[in-house]
Each structure stands twice: as structure tokens, then as C-alpha cells.
Scaffold this active site. Structure first.
Site, PDB file in Angstrom:
ATOM      1  N   ASN A 106       0.766  -1.391  -0.141  1.00 24.30           N
ATOM      2  CA  ASN A 106       0.166  -0.199   0.065  1.00 24.30           C
ATOM      3  C   ASN A 106       1.110   0.765  -0.031  1.00 24.30           C
ATOM      4  O   ASN A 106       2.208   1.116   0.121  1.00 24.30           O
ATOM      5  CB  ASN A 106      -0.923   0.879   1.380  1.00 24.30           C
ATOM      6  CG  ASN A 106      -1.336   1.703   1.183  1.00 24.30           C
ATOM      7  OD1 ASN A 106      -2.301   1.191   0.649  1.00 24.30           O
ATOM      8  ND2 ASN A 106      -1.571   1.827   2.924  1.00 24.30           N
ATOM      9  N   HIS A 108       1.390   5.403   1.404  1.00 24.22           N
ATOM     10  CA  HIS A 108       0.400   5.900   2.181  1.00 24.22           C
ATOM     11  C   HIS A 108       0.949   7.316   2.842  1.00 24.22           C
ATOM     12  O   HIS A 108       2.234   7.741   1.876  1.00 24.22           O
ATOM     13  CB  HIS A 108      -0.166   6.010   3.955  1.00 24.22           C
ATOM     14  CG  HIS A 108      -0.192   6.395   5.287  1.00 24.22           C
ATOM     15  ND1 HIS A 108      -1.525   6.357   4.879  1.00 24.22           N
ATOM     16  CD2 HIS A 108      -0.016   7.337   5.676  1.00 24.22           C
ATOM     17  CE1 HIS A 108      -1.879   7.528   5.479  1.00 24.22           C
ATOM     18  NE2 HIS A 108      -1.004   8.021   6.308  1.00 24.22           N
TER      19      HIS A 108
HETATM   20  C1  GRF Z   1      -3.045   8.790  -1.888  1.00 23.94           C
HETATM   21  O1  GRF Z   1      -2.706   9.215  -1.612  1.00 23.94           O
HETATM   22  C2  GRF Z   1      -2.512   7.888  -1.552  1.00 23.94           C
HETATM   23  O2  GRF Z   1      -1.236   7.727  -0.741  1.00 23.94           O
HETATM   24  C3  GRF Z   1      -3.485   7.584  -0.680  1.00 23.94           C
HETATM   25  O3  GRF Z   1      -4.644   7.557  -1.406  1.00 23.94           O
HETATM   26  C4  GRF Z   1      -4.271   8.181  -2.216  1.00 23.94           C
HETATM   27  C5  GRF Z   1      -4.905   8.271  -3.416  1.00 23.94           C
HETATM   28  O4  GRF Z   1      -4.951   8.586  -4.929  1.00 23.94           O
HETATM   29  N1  GRF Z   1      -3.550   5.692   0.101  1.00 23.94           N
HETATM   30  P1  GRF Z   1      -5.288   8.502  -6.231  1.00 23.94           P
HETATM   31  O5  GRF Z   1      -6.609   7.775  -6.541  1.00 23.94           O
HETATM   32  O6  GRF Z   1      -4.238   7.072  -6.196  1.00 23.94           O
HETATM   33  O7  GRF Z   1      -5.299   9.448  -6.978  1.00 23.94           O
END
Ligand code: GRF
Length: 189
Positions: A106, A108
Site C-alpha cells: 500500500n 500512504h
Molecule cells: C494517495 O494519496 C495514497 O497515498 C492514498 O490514497 C491516495 C490515492 O490517490 N492511499 P489516487 O486515487 O491514487 O489519486
């Protein structure tokens, strides 16, 4: 042979797009291919991005899609080797975690273990960072386990928090490095 990755997303999918762009640029050297994009909500922008790229999509079971298939069934059906969460907001079911040990990651938008855990997603993360007065934030890629934002950390990229930052400016700065970091870590792992 290339690893077959499933990307799980709930939102707009800019990290999915960054991964697709990175793999396209790597061409024949790419060690992975996105074999599936799965979402827990039918209106996720990631679905549209996947369709545009000709990648199979699936809806997985959630309160927004109660009749959809379980994530494990969908992963098996598409013969997936590895799973990357990209803005996926739900905890993963135990059977999926058990079948993919150390094969789910994942990203974050903060430097874990700070500013993670239940309820820490989207703008809330950046707001908490700004309120804390921290001088540094960043992005973290980590393995996924049964708790939010909890598995072993694989990579981090710090960015400065500036005195005049807003949630918007900070999240944009973090997202920019997410897009560089995540595809490379996925391929390396
Ligand atoms: C990102 O900031 C990621 O770190 C978090 O959710 C967001 C997803 O953004 N887990 P996207 O849908 O990839 O634009």
C-alpha cells in the site's frame, strides 16, 4: 515472465495512472503488468482509467456493491501474483491476506508510523500533519496486514512542510513523490 498485478482502488486512481505510465515507459523491460483493476465502488475514477488502458476491471464486495464478488475470488479468477493498493479505503479480508503473504503493498501519504491508522486517509492526513507543526511529511510504501497502515515499511520519501502550506499544497507535494516512488517499489518488490 512478468508478475501479474492487481491494483485495488477506491478513488481517482492517479497512482494507478502513474504505474501504468511507468510500465509503458519501461516497455519490454517492465517486470510487471497490471492484470486487473478492482474497485469497491462503481464510480471510482480508477475504473475509467483502467478501461482506457484496456485493462480488465472488477467490482469487489462492499457496502456500495453488496452483490459483487469477494476480492479473493476476483484475484484468483484473474490469476494475480501480487496486489497493490492505491487509494483503497477498506481493510482486506483475512482470506485474501492469507493467500498473498508479503505480496500486498500500500502507499500512504505521510511518514508512517506517524499520521496513519483508522480514519487517517485523504485530506485528514495532511490536515493532521499541518496541525501537528511537523516540518516534514512524505510518502510511505508498506506491506499490508490486518490493520490500517500497519505492515512493515518498504520505502519512504520525505518532503518538506512549508510555513504557508495548505492541505491542498501539501497533498499535491506528497502526491508528486508518490507517483515516482510507488511504481518503482512495486516493480522492485
Ligand atoms: C494517495 O494519496 C495514497 O497515498 C492514498 O490514497 C491516495 C490515492 O490517490 N492511499 P489516487 O486515487 O491514487 O489519486
Amino acid at each position: 515472465m512478468k508478475s501479474r498485478i492487481a491494483v485495488l482502488a477506491s478513488g481517482g486512481g492517479t497512482n494507478l495512472q502513474a504505474l501504468l505510465d511507468y510500465l509503458a515507459q519501461r516497455g519490454p523491460l517492465a517486470e510487471v503488468e497490471v492484470a486487473l483493476v478492482a474497485c469497491d465502488r462503481p464510480d471510482a475514477g480508477a475504473i475509467e482509467r483502467a478501461r482506457r488502458a484496456g485493462i480488465p476491471t472488477a467490482l469487489v464486495r462492499s457496502p456500495k456493491a453488496p452483490d459483487a464478488a469477494e476480492p479473493l475470488m476476483v484475484a484468483r479468477e484473474h490469476d494475480v501474483d501480487f496486489i497493490a493498493l492505491a487509494g483503497y479505503l477498506r481493510l482486506l479480508p483475512g482470506d485474501l491476506l492469507a493467500e498473498f503473504p508479503s505480496r500486498i503493498v500500500n502507499i500512504h501519504p505521510a511518514l508512517l508510523p506517524a499520521f496513519g491508522g483508522p480514519g487517517m486517509y485523504g485530506e485528514r492526513v495532511h490536515r493532521a500533519v499541518l496541525l501537528s507543526g511537523a516540518g516534514v511529511s512524505g510518502a510511505t510504501v508498506h506491506y499490508v496486514d490486518e490493520e490500517y497502515d500497519h505492515g512493515a515499511i518498504l520505502a519512504q520519501w520525505p518532503v518538506p512542510v512549508l510555513a504557508d502550506d495548505t492541505v491542498r499544497s501539501l497533498s499535491a507535494r506528497v502526491l508528486k513523490v508518490e507517483h515516482v516512488l510507488y511504481p518503482r517499489v512495486i516493480e522492485a518488490v
